[in-house]
Design a protein around this motif. Structure first.
Motif, PDB file in Angstrom:
ATOM      1  N   ALA A  53     -13.150  -8.920 -12.198  1.00 31.75           N
ATOM      2  CA  ALA A  53     -13.024  -7.901 -11.219  1.00 31.75           C
ATOM      3  C   ALA A  53     -13.902  -6.442 -11.660  1.00 31.75           C
ATOM      4  O   ALA A  53     -13.956  -6.233 -12.857  1.00 31.75           O
ATOM      5  N   ASP A  54     -14.528  -5.730 -10.772  1.00 33.75           N
ATOM      6  CA  ASP A  54     -15.247  -4.470 -11.098  1.00 33.75           C
ATOM      7  C   ASP A  54     -14.436  -3.372 -10.746  1.00 33.75           C
ATOM      8  O   ASP A  54     -14.417  -2.979  -9.681  1.00 33.75           O
ATOM      9  N   LEU A  55     -13.603  -3.152 -11.672  1.00 35.23           N
ATOM     10  CA  LEU A  55     -12.956  -1.801 -11.466  1.00 35.23           C
ATOM     11  C   LEU A  55     -13.307  -0.500 -12.228  1.00 35.23           C
ATOM     12  O   LEU A  55     -13.723  -0.561 -13.394  1.00 35.23           O
ATOM     13  N   SER A  56     -13.202   0.683 -11.463  1.00 34.45           N
ATOM     14  CA  SER A  56     -13.572   1.943 -12.056  1.00 34.45           C
ATOM     15  C   SER A  56     -12.062   2.239 -12.601  1.00 34.45           C
ATOM     16  O   SER A  56     -11.091   1.808 -12.490  1.00 34.45           O
ATOM     17  N   GLY A  57     -12.244   3.497 -13.388  1.00 34.49           N
ATOM     18  CA  GLY A  57     -11.284   4.115 -14.128  1.00 34.49           C
ATOM     19  C   GLY A  57     -10.035   4.245 -13.333  1.00 34.49           C
ATOM     20  O   GLY A  57      -8.926   3.959 -13.419  1.00 34.49           O
ATOM     21  N   PRO A  58     -10.466   5.027 -12.091  1.00 40.54           N
ATOM     22  CA  PRO A  58      -9.118   5.398 -11.074  1.00 40.54           C
ATOM     23  C   PRO A  58      -8.525   4.315 -10.576  1.00 40.54           C
ATOM     24  O   PRO A  58      -7.425   4.243 -10.227  1.00 40.54           O
ATOM     25  N   ASP A  59      -9.504   3.265 -10.138  1.00 40.07           N
ATOM     26  CA  ASP A  59      -8.787   2.089  -9.647  1.00 40.07           C
ATOM     27  C   ASP A  59      -7.766   1.105 -10.553  1.00 40.07           C
ATOM     28  O   ASP A  59      -6.950   0.918 -10.009  1.00 40.07           O
ATOM     29  N   ALA A  60      -8.340   1.209 -11.824  1.00 35.70           N
ATOM     30  CA  ALA A  60      -7.488   0.600 -12.808  1.00 35.70           C
ATOM     31  C   ALA A  60      -6.092   1.183 -13.064  1.00 35.70           C
ATOM     32  O   ALA A  60      -4.838   0.687 -13.172  1.00 35.70           O
ATOM     33  N   GLY A  61      -6.321   2.760 -12.989  1.00 35.68           N
ATOM     34  CA  GLY A  61      -5.039   3.431 -13.338  1.00 35.68           C
ATOM     35  C   GLY A  61      -4.059   3.211 -12.127  1.00 35.68           C
ATOM     36  O   GLY A  61      -3.238   3.289 -12.249  1.00 35.68           O
ATOM     37  N   ARG A  62      -4.669   3.449 -10.989  1.00 30.76           N
ATOM     38  CA  ARG A  62      -3.801   3.169  -9.737  1.00 30.76           C
ATOM     39  C   ARG A  62      -2.971   1.804  -9.766  1.00 30.76           C
ATOM     40  O   ARG A  62      -1.887   1.696  -9.498  1.00 30.76           O
ATOM     41  N   MET A  63      -3.837   0.846 -10.202  1.00 30.90           N
ATOM     42  CA  MET A  63      -3.189  -0.670 -10.060  1.00 30.90           C
ATOM     43  C   MET A  63      -2.155  -0.525 -11.295  1.00 30.90           C
ATOM     44  O   MET A  63      -0.917  -1.356 -10.959  1.00 30.90           O
ATOM     45  N   LEU A  64      -2.237  -0.062 -12.252  1.00 30.78           N
ATOM     46  CA  LEU A  64      -1.355   0.153 -13.497  1.00 30.78           C
ATOM     47  C   LEU A  64      -0.142   0.866 -12.882  1.00 30.78           C
ATOM     48  O   LEU A  64       1.251   0.702 -13.198  1.00 30.78           O
ATOM     49  N   PHE A  65      -0.399   1.937 -12.091  1.00 32.92           N
ATOM     50  CA  PHE A  65       0.798   2.679 -11.643  1.00 32.92           C
ATOM     51  C   PHE A  65       1.355   2.178 -10.872  1.00 32.92           C
ATOM     52  O   PHE A  65       2.934   1.972 -10.860  1.00 32.92           O
ATOM     53  N   PHE A  66       1.171   1.428  -9.770  1.00 38.80           N
ATOM     54  CA  PHE A  66       1.789   0.445  -8.956  1.00 38.80           C
ATOM     55  C   PHE A  66       2.266  -0.777  -9.512  1.00 38.80           C
ATOM     56  O   PHE A  66       3.561  -0.992  -8.972  1.00 38.80           O
ATOM     57  N   ARG A  67       1.955  -1.186 -10.696  1.00 41.29           N
ATOM     58  CA  ARG A  67       2.347  -2.226 -11.279  1.00 41.29           C
ATOM     59  C   ARG A  67       3.814  -1.570 -12.043  1.00 41.29           C
ATOM     60  O   ARG A  67       4.827  -2.573 -12.061  1.00 41.29           O
ATOM     61  N   LEU A  68       3.650  -0.530 -12.582  1.00 37.74           N
ATOM     62  CA  LEU A  68       4.928  -0.032 -13.383  1.00 37.74           C
ATOM     63  C   LEU A  68       6.089   0.632 -12.464  1.00 37.74           C
ATOM     64  O   LEU A  68       7.284   0.764 -12.685  1.00 37.74           O
ATOM     65  N   ALA A  69       5.489   1.016 -11.046  1.00 35.02           N
ATOM     66  CA  ALA A  69       6.423   1.779 -10.332  1.00 35.02           C
ATOM     67  C   ALA A  69       7.521   0.689  -9.402  1.00 35.02           C
ATOM     68  O   ALA A  69       7.228  -0.405  -9.594  1.00 35.02           O
TER      69      ALA A  69
END
Length: 69
Positions: A53-69
């Protein structure tokens, strides 16, 4: 259109055909195959998909946020 068929449907057809032939040739324990898929191959598929996957910093942070939420 042909490229989509070759890239998407051909691997599925090959795996399904191999499974059909293997099932007819050998008595397989389906519980063992299910466990292999769930605990072995599915995490490997997710890992490879995340690596590719080609993820940028904000995309990776958003994915991590939704995983933890």
């Amino acid at each position: 259109m042909i490229a989509v068929l070759v890239d998407v449907l051909l691997p599925i057809a090959v795996v399904a055909s191999a499974g059909f032939a293997l099932r007819r040739a050998l008595p397989l324990d389906l519980m063992t195959l299910n466990r292999l898929m769930i605990y072995g191959l599915s995490p490997a598929l997710i890992f490879v998909a995340l690596l590719r996957a080609d993820l940028s910093g904000p995309d990776a942070g958003r994915m991590l946020f939704f995983r933890l939420a």
